[in-house]
Design an enzyme around this catalytic site. Structure first.
Site, mmCIF file in Angstrom:
data_model
loop_
_atom_site.group_PDB
_atom_site.id
_atom_site.type_symbol
_atom_site.label_atom_id
_atom_site.label_comp_id
_atom_site.label_asym_id
_atom_site.label_seq_id
_atom_site.Cartn_x
_atom_site.Cartn_y
_atom_site.Cartn_z
ATOM 1 N N GLY A 81 -35.671 82.770 121.657
ATOM 2 C CA GLY A 81 -34.252 83.137 121.406
ATOM 3 C C GLY A 81 -33.418 81.862 121.459
ATOM 4 O O GLY A 81 -33.425 81.414 122.524
ATOM 5 N N GLU A 82 -32.491 81.984 120.694
ATOM 6 C CA GLU A 82 -31.443 80.973 120.463
ATOM 7 C C GLU A 82 -29.956 81.545 120.003
ATOM 8 O O GLU A 82 -29.965 82.212 119.200
ATOM 9 C CB GLU A 82 -31.653 79.801 119.866
ATOM 10 C CG GLU A 82 -30.890 78.543 120.011
ATOM 11 C CD GLU A 82 -31.394 77.446 119.258
ATOM 12 O OE1 GLU A 82 -30.962 76.444 119.547
ATOM 13 O OE2 GLU A 82 -32.475 77.373 118.459
ATOM 14 N N GLY A 83 -29.144 81.477 121.002
ATOM 15 C CA GLY A 83 -27.784 82.054 120.761
ATOM 16 C C GLY A 83 -26.503 81.097 120.924
ATOM 17 O O GLY A 83 -26.822 79.864 121.114
ATOM 18 N N THR A 84 -25.377 81.537 120.920
ATOM 19 C CA THR A 84 -24.380 80.853 121.079
ATOM 20 C C THR A 84 -23.980 80.130 122.434
ATOM 21 O O THR A 84 -23.619 78.904 122.478
ATOM 22 C CB THR A 84 -22.658 81.533 120.716
ATOM 23 O OG1 THR A 84 -23.130 82.283 119.496
ATOM 24 C CG2 THR A 84 -21.529 80.669 120.727
ATOM 25 N N PHE A 85 -24.348 81.020 123.495
ATOM 26 C CA PHE A 85 -24.150 80.344 124.817
ATOM 27 C C PHE A 85 -25.543 80.334 125.681
ATOM 28 O O PHE A 85 -25.382 79.564 126.772
ATOM 29 C CB PHE A 85 -23.507 81.450 125.632
ATOM 30 C CG PHE A 85 -22.069 81.627 125.067
ATOM 31 C CD1 PHE A 85 -21.000 80.885 125.062
ATOM 32 C CD2 PHE A 85 -21.949 82.899 124.337
ATOM 33 C CE1 PHE A 85 -19.824 81.277 124.512
ATOM 34 C CE2 PHE A 85 -20.564 83.292 123.628
ATOM 35 C CZ PHE A 85 -19.697 82.606 123.841
ATOM 36 N N ASP A 226 -21.526 93.409 123.779
ATOM 37 C CA ASP A 226 -22.413 92.915 122.868
ATOM 38 C C ASP A 226 -23.584 93.649 122.274
ATOM 39 O O ASP A 226 -24.659 93.167 122.433
ATOM 40 C CB ASP A 226 -22.884 91.293 123.164
ATOM 41 C CG ASP A 226 -23.080 90.557 121.554
ATOM 42 O OD1 ASP A 226 -22.671 90.946 120.594
ATOM 43 O OD2 ASP A 226 -23.622 89.509 122.175
#
Length: 474
Positions: A81-85, A226
């Site tokens: 997984g890869e997100g904004t933060f 979220d």
């Protein structure tokens, strides 16, 4: 090397050295009950390997090089997984048996979930005396995040330990300005693969697990902020899911701002509206000519964190008194996605487009009422947006391309109307939703989805709602 320390006041992982050990061997301790790992018990080579892209391998090597000591405790397997933060990696816990793992609620999941055959099995050799591999999720939080936000996320996860269907926090490491949180690894199915095949019975299991998690979170007066399918890891085989990613979560009432107009009595709101500039100087053409060139009014600030398409109307209207009901709106969007067989259902580029999407469903009359609740004015001159809006049942039939809904789908639509209520005080809470007939007295009239995406059902207008005092004054 110095101790790897967690965020101040939260968690700490110390590294101890023994005089009888070689300098390159280390033991970790998480508490007084831990025992050292003997060389014979420590796994030397993992049976389980995944195909990993070279760019991901380089990313994992970079983490191991910049975070000393992490490779002694974990073997990175893949990036999941890869997100904004943050970025999340799947890793093997090399010292699992050395600690008390009361957090490990996923043991049945990992034991029952199908895994690819190992290399040793493919070559006809069975492992001897090897303990089952235990996986965890390593969440690397970017240094661009505020230290207070990082500490807040870790503290909230710690407070929620033991809550059903909520991802527990195992521990956390800190090296200089880098923070890594260690979480259980939960095998799950991608929502984009399963949402079109879900029958209503599957939706019921999915929502019951999600609402159970939210009920626990909201009992602690915590807003997740979220809620979306990618933050709820659901396993359809076990009919259970886990709520993750509390990076935007906060405690209710933690915003130190003036209370929103929606918290006042109706007579206070009417007085504010009558004394507003808009009421005293109504536009002659029915619509405002534009924005004032020199607006002396103070800017209105409110927390707008979340994912576009899942933000509640009060978030878009900059309500300064947001409650846990913003999460319930997001649950309604997920249910609408499942019933309508469309993902994402709302696909706005910004807050203005999101308001237009809502007004296309609810109509301008109800949108003006909702805006007035928060001391805002809603206007639009788009001719295709009507005043009355559409019913949820007709909207679901149009979206899923079917002529009629089954009895179970009609029951789910009634739950949907309670979740996607414009006024937060009238919106169902997690506890109320779990007591809905959709869960307590389900209708077992379920058929596979037979919609044709190329066809569209007719849409109608819903019955006229009661007049609102705020709208009449405007």
């Amino acid at each position: 090397m110095s101790a790897i320390r967690a965020a101040p006041g939260v968690f700490e992982l110390k590294r101890n050295k023994s005089r009888h050990e070689p300098q390159l061997q280390h033991k970790y301790s998480l508490g007084h009950d831990d025992e050292p790992v003997s060389p014979s018990d420590a796994p030397q080579e993992s049976e389980y390997e995944e195909e990993v892209e070279e760019s991901v391998r380089e990313d994992m090597r970079k983490l191991e090089d910049t975070f000393p000591g992490i490779s002694d405790r974990f073997r990175l397997v893949n990036r999941i997984g890869e997100g904004t933060f943050s970025t999340v990696y799947k890793a093997e816990d090399l010292h699992y048996d050395a600690h008390q793992n009361d957090w490990d609620v996923s043991t049945p999941t990992q034991d029952n979930y199908a895994e690819p055959p190992s290399k040793r099995r493919r070559f006809g050799r069975e492992p001897t005396g090897r303990k089952k591999t235990k996986f965890v999720a390593l969440k690397k939080i970017y240094v661009t995040s505020s230290p207070l936000r990082i500490q807040n996320e870790l503290e909230l996860l710690h407070d929620l330990r033991g809550c059903g269907s909520v991802c527990p926090l195992i521990t956390a490491f800190r090296y200089q300005d880098q923070v890594v949180a260690v979480l259980p690894y939960f095998p799950h199915t991608d929502f984009r693969i399963q949402y079109r095949t879900f029958m209503v019975a599957d939706m019921r299991h999915y929502l019951r697990s999600l609402l159970t998690a939210l009920n626990s979170v909201h009992e602690h007066e915590i807003l997740h902020r979220d809620i979306k399918p990618t933050n709820f890891l659901y396993n359809p085989d076990l009919k259970e899911g886990v709520l993750v990613d509390f990076g935007l979560a906060e405690r209710q009432g933690s915003e130190y701002t003036n209370p929103c107009l929606c918290t006042h009595q109706s007579y206070v709101r009417r007085s504010r509206i009558l004394s507003s500039y808009y009421s005293k100087n109504p536009p002659s053409t029915g619509f405002s000519a534009g924005y004032p060139k020199n607006d002396s009014r103070p800017s209105r600030r409110a927390n707008r964190a979340g994912t576009r398409g899942f933000r509640a109307p009060e978030v878009l209207l900059k309500c300064t008194s947001q409650t846990t009901k913003i999460d319930m709106w997001s649950v309604g969007v997920i249910l609408l996605t499942l019933l309508g067989r469309r993902f994402p259902f709302f696909n706005s580029a910004d807050d203005i487009d999101a308001m237009i999407e809502m007004s296309s469903i609810f109509g301008t009359k109800r949108m003006k009422t909702a805006a007035a609740m928060h001391g805002q004015i809603f206007e639009t001159n788009i001719p295709t947006i009507g005043e009355k809006g559409y019913s949820w049942e007709k909207l679901v039939k149009w979206s899923s391309c079917v002529e009629d809904l089954t009895e179970s789908e009609q029951q789910a639509t009634r739950l949907l109307s309670g979740l996607m209520e414009l006024e937060p005080s009238k919106r169902l809470s997690a506890a109320d939703a779990l007591e809905h007939e959709f869960f307590t007295d389900p209708v077992h009239h379920d058929v596979p989805w037979g919609g044709n995406p190329e066809e569209s059902a007719e849409s109608g207008e819903e019955e006229e709602a009661d007049d609102a005092d705020e709208v009449a004054m405007l």
